[in-house]
Write a protein that holds these residues in place. Structure first.
Motif, PDB file in Angstrom:
ATOM      1  N   SER A   6      11.055  -0.627  -9.936  1.00 22.16           N
ATOM      2  CA  SER A   6       9.836  -1.435  -9.988  1.00 22.16           C
ATOM      3  C   SER A   6       9.142  -1.502  -8.633  1.00 22.16           C
ATOM      4  N   LYS A   9       7.674   1.873  -7.692  1.00 26.42           N
ATOM      5  CA  LYS A   9       6.531   2.180  -8.558  1.00 26.42           C
ATOM      6  C   LYS A   9       5.299   1.395  -8.117  1.00 26.42           C
ATOM      7  N   THR A  10       5.496   0.122  -7.763  1.00 23.61           N
ATOM      8  CA  THR A  10       4.386  -0.694  -7.291  1.00 23.61           C
ATOM      9  C   THR A  10       3.809  -0.138  -6.000  1.00 23.61           C
ATOM     10  N   VAL A  14       0.031   1.218  -5.616  1.00 20.87           N
ATOM     11  CA  VAL A  14      -0.851   0.575  -4.653  1.00 20.87           C
ATOM     12  C   VAL A  14      -1.325   1.576  -3.599  1.00 20.87           C
ATOM     13  N   ALA A 239      -1.785  -0.059 -10.817  1.00 21.40           N
ATOM     14  CA  ALA A 239      -1.569  -1.137  -9.845  1.00 21.40           C
ATOM     15  C   ALA A 239      -1.934  -2.487 -10.448  1.00 21.40           C
ATOM     16  N   LEU A 242       0.780  -4.052 -12.361  1.00 18.72           N
ATOM     17  CA  LEU A 242       2.005  -4.372 -11.627  1.00 18.72           C
ATOM     18  C   LEU A 242       1.862  -5.546 -10.664  1.00 18.72           C
ATOM     19  N   VAL A 243       0.630  -5.888 -10.290  1.00 17.60           N
ATOM     20  CA  VAL A 243       0.433  -6.974  -9.329  1.00 17.60           C
ATOM     21  C   VAL A 243      -0.531  -8.004  -9.920  1.00 17.60           C
TER      22      VAL A 243
END
Length: 303
Positions: A6, A9-10, A14, A239, A242-243
């Protein structure tokens, strides 16, 4: 292939988004210089991305791609409307406020979006450190803008409309990534770009003369921006999934800082030492920002 963990991947998403966003802004500036048809260039990027994704899927380069379905089209239709509304109010705002002043408006949006994250998307409010970082981002942008040009703004209606629509855009797109189940991230890229390209097609019709007189070099530059736009759309949606909406907005602001740095290096316009220091101040503030965790996240999971 994206990393499997994770955190990796983030970071991968990004990094890809920021690199593509910063370079695409410079690419668009050069493309408009070569071909004064901004609506056509933007339409080419959106429609070209949709065509590229569909072609890659038919050619086996993309293994999973969502088919066009009514329920998903209905969910993504507001994405296209908000996107076009953001572009229109952005242009109208720049008629009344210079670019440096508009930068102050943009860098203040995370303050509003962090509250919307709490109200609509189930996140905690930022910590004291993160609130401080958000304020530092705004102060750094103000320092750069006020040393680079006079604070000029008229027509507060359009600036206010842009501000509201931009914040709504960040919140709704995050909502879509969380609630609309897609087979792959490429599905989001296809839906958003295809739908947003439809109204822009009619806007581009008014630029036929410039398009007909375009040189081969200009068309090649536009093709390069299509490639960059495809990559940025993929990384942006990934992105965003994920954020938090606030952190994604901050990343977009950091991309603008990077673009300014590239612009200062490549073109004749040079910022003052104090202005450059303000931009570095913004980057430091963004680095120390920590996104607020979800309120219903299990205590034993990383935040």
């Amino acid at each position: 292939m994206p990393p499997q963990t994770s955190a990796a991947k983030t970071l991968w998403a990004v990094g890809g988004y920021m690199m593509c966003s910063a370079t695409l802004l410079i690419g668009n500036k050069y493309a408009v210089h070569k071909l004064p048809a901004p609506s056509f260039i933007l339409w080419a990027q959106l429609f070209g991305t949709a065509v590229a994704v569909k072609t890659a899927h038919m050619g086996g380069l993309i293994s999973h791609l969502d088919a066009l379905e009514y329920d998903k089209l209905r969910a993504f239709f507001p994405v296209a409307l908000i996107f076009c509304a953001t572009i229109f109010t952005n242009i109208k705002s720049l008629e009344y406020a210079n670019v440096e002043t508009f930068m102050i408006f943009r860098f203040s949006t995370p303050l509003c979006i962090s509250i919307a994250d709490y109200i609509f998307l189930g996140r905690h409010l930022p910590s004291a450190r993160s609130w401080l970082c958000l304020v530092m981002l705004l102060l750094g942008a103000m320092g750069y803008a006020l040393t680079d040009a006079a604070y000029v703004v008229r027509g507060y209606m359009f600036c206010g409309l842009w501000y509201f629509i931009f914040c709504m855009d960040q919140i709704y797109l995050k909502h879509v990534t969380s609630t609309v189940k897609m087979e792959s991230n490429w599905g989001r890229v296809l839906y958003s770009n295809l739908l947003a390209s439809l109204p822009l097609f009619f806007m581009a019709l008014g630029e036929q003369e410039a398009i007909q007189n375009a040189s081969t070099e200009a068309l090649m530059v536009v093709m390069v921006t299509v490639v960059l736009g495809t990559a940025m759309s993929y990384y942006a949606w990934l992105a965003r999934s994920l954020v938090s909406a606030t952190l994604f907005t901050i990343l977009g602001n950091v991309c603008k800082v990077v673009s300014i740095g590239i612009n200062v290096s490549l073109w004749d316009k040079h910022a003052s030492p104090f202005g450059i220091a303000c931009l570095m101040f913004c980057l430091c503030a963004a680095y120390f920002y920590k996104q607020a965790p979800l309120r219903d996240a299990p205590a034993d999971l990383p935040k």
